[in-house]
Design a protein around this motif. Sequence first.
Motif, mmCIF file in Angstrom:
data_model
loop_
_atom_site.group_PDB
_atom_site.id
_atom_site.type_symbol
_atom_site.label_atom_id
_atom_site.label_comp_id
_atom_site.label_asym_id
_atom_site.label_seq_id
_atom_site.Cartn_x
_atom_site.Cartn_y
_atom_site.Cartn_z
ATOM 1 N N MET A 1 0.849 -1.177 0.000
ATOM 2 C CA MET A 1 0.000 0.000 0.000
ATOM 3 C C MET A 1 0.892 1.236 0.000
ATOM 4 O O MET A 1 1.795 1.346 0.804
ATOM 5 N N ALA A 2 0.640 2.155 -0.916
ATOM 6 C CA ALA A 2 1.459 3.353 -1.062
ATOM 7 C C ALA A 2 0.929 4.469 -0.181
ATOM 8 O O ALA A 2 -0.246 4.504 0.178
ATOM 9 N N LEU A 3 1.844 5.370 0.138
ATOM 10 C CA LEU A 3 1.430 6.540 0.895
ATOM 11 C C LEU A 3 0.851 7.560 -0.082
ATOM 12 O O LEU A 3 1.560 8.059 -0.951
ATOM 13 N N PRO A 4 -0.421 7.881 0.007
ATOM 14 C CA PRO A 4 -1.071 8.677 -1.034
ATOM 15 C C PRO A 4 -0.655 10.149 -1.042
ATOM 16 O O PRO A 4 -0.686 10.774 -2.083
ATOM 17 N N GLY A 5 -0.247 10.740 0.044
ATOM 18 C CA GLY A 5 -0.044 12.173 0.058
ATOM 19 C C GLY A 5 1.382 12.631 -0.163
ATOM 20 O O GLY A 5 1.630 13.786 -0.444
ATOM 21 N N PHE A 6 2.358 11.744 -0.049
ATOM 22 C CA PHE A 6 3.748 12.180 -0.080
ATOM 23 C C PHE A 6 4.401 12.105 -1.451
ATOM 24 O O PHE A 6 5.237 12.918 -1.793
ATOM 25 N N PHE A 7 4.068 11.098 -2.204
ATOM 26 C CA PHE A 7 4.716 10.910 -3.490
ATOM 27 C C PHE A 7 3.675 10.906 -4.601
ATOM 28 O O PHE A 7 2.624 10.309 -4.473
ATOM 29 N N LYS A 8 4.041 11.598 -5.721
ATOM 30 C CA LYS A 8 3.161 11.601 -6.883
ATOM 31 C C LYS A 8 3.800 10.775 -7.981
ATOM 32 O O LYS A 8 5.008 10.838 -8.202
ATOM 33 N N LYS A 9 2.994 10.019 -8.651
ATOM 34 C CA LYS A 9 3.493 9.282 -9.794
ATOM 35 C C LYS A 9 3.563 10.239 -10.987
ATOM 36 O O LYS A 9 2.651 11.040 -11.200
ATOM 37 N N PRO A 10 4.628 10.190 -11.771
ATOM 38 C CA PRO A 10 4.684 11.058 -12.954
ATOM 39 C C PRO A 10 3.649 10.616 -13.980
ATOM 40 O O PRO A 10 3.426 9.422 -14.185
ATOM 41 N N GLU A 11 3.011 11.607 -14.574
ATOM 42 C CA GLU A 11 2.026 11.297 -15.602
ATOM 43 C C GLU A 11 2.741 10.893 -16.883
ATOM 44 O O GLU A 11 3.863 11.322 -17.144
ATOM 45 N N HIS A 12 2.066 10.079 -17.661
ATOM 46 C CA HIS A 12 2.664 9.652 -18.906
ATOM 47 C C HIS A 12 2.713 10.831 -19.877
ATOM 48 O O HIS A 12 1.883 11.733 -19.833
ATOM 49 N N LYS A 13 3.716 10.802 -20.734
ATOM 50 C CA LYS A 13 3.863 11.878 -21.717
ATOM 51 C C LYS A 13 2.843 11.669 -22.823
ATOM 52 O O LYS A 13 2.637 10.562 -23.311
ATOM 53 N N ARG A 14 2.242 12.753 -23.195
ATOM 54 C CA ARG A 14 1.222 12.682 -24.230
ATOM 55 C C ARG A 14 1.784 13.212 -25.544
ATOM 56 O O ARG A 14 2.487 14.211 -25.562
ATOM 57 N N PHE A 15 1.443 12.553 -26.578
ATOM 58 C CA PHE A 15 1.871 12.958 -27.907
ATOM 59 C C PHE A 15 0.630 13.246 -28.716
ATOM 60 O O PHE A 15 -0.145 12.349 -29.041
ATOM 61 N N ASN A 16 0.424 14.504 -29.021
ATOM 62 C CA ASN A 16 -0.766 14.896 -29.755
ATOM 63 C C ASN A 16 -0.317 15.673 -30.985
ATOM 64 O O ASN A 16 0.225 16.769 -30.871
ATOM 65 N N ILE A 17 -0.509 15.094 -32.126
ATOM 66 C CA ILE A 17 -0.117 15.769 -33.361
ATOM 67 C C ILE A 17 -1.363 15.950 -34.226
ATOM 68 O O ILE A 17 -2.178 15.041 -34.356
ATOM 69 N N GLU A 18 -1.481 17.149 -34.745
ATOM 70 C CA GLU A 18 -2.589 17.445 -35.651
ATOM 71 C C GLU A 18 -2.166 17.024 -37.055
ATOM 72 O O GLU A 18 -1.156 17.510 -37.576
ATOM 73 N N PRO A 19 -2.875 16.121 -37.685
ATOM 74 C CA PRO A 19 -2.484 15.713 -39.035
ATOM 75 C C PRO A 19 -2.724 16.851 -40.033
ATOM 76 O O PRO A 19 -3.698 17.589 -39.949
ATOM 77 N N ARG A 20 -1.798 16.988 -40.936
ATOM 78 C CA ARG A 20 -1.931 18.009 -41.969
ATOM 79 C C ARG A 20 -2.768 17.442 -43.103
ATOM 80 O O ARG A 20 -2.637 16.281 -43.473
ATOM 81 N N TYR A 21 -3.584 18.336 -43.647
ATOM 82 C CA TYR A 21 -4.457 17.889 -44.720
ATOM 83 C C TYR A 21 -4.211 18.765 -45.932
ATOM 84 O O TYR A 21 -4.225 19.988 -45.847
ATOM 85 N N TRP A 22 -3.986 18.150 -47.049
ATOM 86 C CA TRP A 22 -3.763 18.877 -48.292
ATOM 87 C C TRP A 22 -4.949 18.639 -49.197
ATOM 88 O O TRP A 22 -5.309 17.498 -49.490
ATOM 89 N N ASP A 23 -5.558 19.727 -49.596
ATOM 90 C CA ASP A 23 -6.727 19.626 -50.461
ATOM 91 C C ASP A 23 -6.328 20.100 -51.854
ATOM 92 O O ASP A 23 -6.261 21.307 -52.113
ATOM 93 N N PRO A 24 -6.031 19.188 -52.765
ATOM 94 C CA PRO A 24 -5.598 19.605 -54.100
ATOM 95 C C PRO A 24 -6.702 20.331 -54.870
ATOM 96 O O PRO A 24 -6.416 21.227 -55.670
ATOM 97 N N ALA A 25 -7.955 19.992 -54.618
ATOM 98 C CA ALA A 25 -9.051 20.657 -55.324
ATOM 99 C C ALA A 25 -9.134 22.126 -54.907
ATOM 100 O O ALA A 25 -9.345 23.010 -55.742
ATOM 101 N N LYS A 26 -8.970 22.378 -53.618
ATOM 102 C CA LYS A 26 -9.020 23.761 -53.136
ATOM 103 C C LYS A 26 -7.857 24.567 -53.700
ATOM 104 O O LYS A 26 -8.030 25.714 -54.123
ATOM 105 N N GLU A 27 -6.668 23.971 -53.730
ATOM 106 C CA GLU A 27 -5.504 24.668 -54.259
ATOM 107 C C GLU A 27 -5.685 24.973 -55.745
ATOM 108 O O GLU A 27 -5.383 26.083 -56.210
ATOM 109 N N GLU A 28 -6.205 24.012 -56.488
ATOM 110 C CA GLU A 28 -6.447 24.218 -57.921
ATOM 111 C C GLU A 28 -7.497 25.314 -58.137
ATOM 112 O O GLU A 28 -7.357 26.157 -59.029
ATOM 113 N N ARG A 29 -8.533 25.303 -57.319
ATOM 114 C CA ARG A 29 -9.588 26.319 -57.427
ATOM 115 C C ARG A 29 -9.028 27.712 -57.143
ATOM 116 O O ARG A 29 -9.325 28.675 -57.861
#
Length: 104
Positions: A1-29
Amino acid sequence: MALPGFFKKPEHKRFNIEPRYWDPAKEEREERENRIKAELGMTDDNGQYIPNIKGQMRRSLRHKNTDVRHSNKKSNIRLFIILVILLIIAFGYVFGWDLSILKM
């Protein structure tokens, strides 16, 4: 059983990437619209960004050169003054000037 108030577990690193979208029809227009506007004489001058890197480089080099010249001039004056003082001391030593006045 861990001591809840003294030590914090590090949170996992989050990787959030926004995908790029290329619209050839819009560029042509958009290209087609710009071409039609140019043919009709309805071009807007703010449509294309032209960087002024060449002018900025010239301006910065001009300021740098003036700074270098100014510092070189100061350095040359300082060198000349030191040289004159050393020459006066050398002549005094060679010709045996009486410098006992300075020893008070």
